[in-house]
Design a protein around this motif. Structure first.
Motif, PDB file in Angstrom:
ATOM      1  N   UNK A  17       0.760  -1.122   0.057  1.00  0.00           N
ATOM      2  CA  UNK A  17      -0.142  -0.037   0.117  1.00  0.00           C
ATOM      3  C   UNK A  17       0.854   1.299   0.143  1.00  0.00           C
ATOM      4  N   UNK A  18       1.997   1.214   0.855  1.00  0.00           N
ATOM      5  CA  UNK A  18       2.854   2.415   0.638  1.00  0.00           C
ATOM      6  C   UNK A  18       3.726   2.570  -0.693  1.00  0.00           C
ATOM      7  N   UNK A  19       3.631   1.376  -0.890  1.00  0.00           N
ATOM      8  CA  UNK A  19       4.613   1.371  -2.751  1.00  0.00           C
ATOM      9  C   UNK A  19       3.696   2.165  -3.603  1.00  0.00           C
ATOM     10  N   UNK A  20       2.444   1.767  -3.498  1.00  0.00           N
ATOM     11  CA  UNK A  20       1.365   2.251  -4.310  1.00  0.00           C
ATOM     12  C   UNK A  20       1.249   3.826  -4.155  1.00  0.00           C
ATOM     13  N   UNK A  21       1.276   4.307  -3.076  1.00  0.00           N
ATOM     14  CA  UNK A  21       0.832   5.558  -2.641  1.00  0.00           C
ATOM     15  C   UNK A  21       2.051   6.386  -2.766  1.00  0.00           C
ATOM     16  N   UNK A  22       3.441   5.758  -2.986  1.00  0.00           N
ATOM     17  CA  UNK A  22       4.578   6.264  -3.441  1.00  0.00           C
ATOM     18  C   UNK A  22       4.598   6.591  -4.705  1.00  0.00           C
ATOM     19  N   UNK A  23       4.156   5.526  -5.607  1.00  0.00           N
ATOM     20  CA  UNK A  23       3.992   5.547  -6.853  1.00  0.00           C
ATOM     21  C   UNK A  23       3.100   6.830  -7.402  1.00  0.00           C
TER      22      UNK A  23
END
Length: 67
Positions: A17-23
């Motif tokens: 989820x954090x990776x998706x938000x960073x993307x």
């Protein structure tokens, strides 16, 4: 007989989820930076370059006439 699959409670791990938000953040920043460059910086650069080129041509023409 039908086998009913249980839907997992957590579809994604928190790190995913954090990776998706960073993307999404990087994508959004890139989009708005590109909009800013296209609408303000590039036209300003073209206008300034053209203005300077015309001033140099005018100065060169005046220098040739006075020489």
């Amino acid at each position: 007989m039908r086998i009913i699959q249980k839907i997992p409670e957590n579809m994604f791990e928190f790190s995913q989820y954090l990776g998706f938000l960073a993307f999404l953040t990087i994508l959004t920043i890139g989009f708005w930076l590109m909009m800013f460059l296209i609408t303000f910086i590039v036209p300003y650069w073209i206008y300034g370059g053209t203005k300077e080129l015309l001033q140099e041509r005018k100065a060169k023409r005046e220098a040739e006439q006075t020489a």
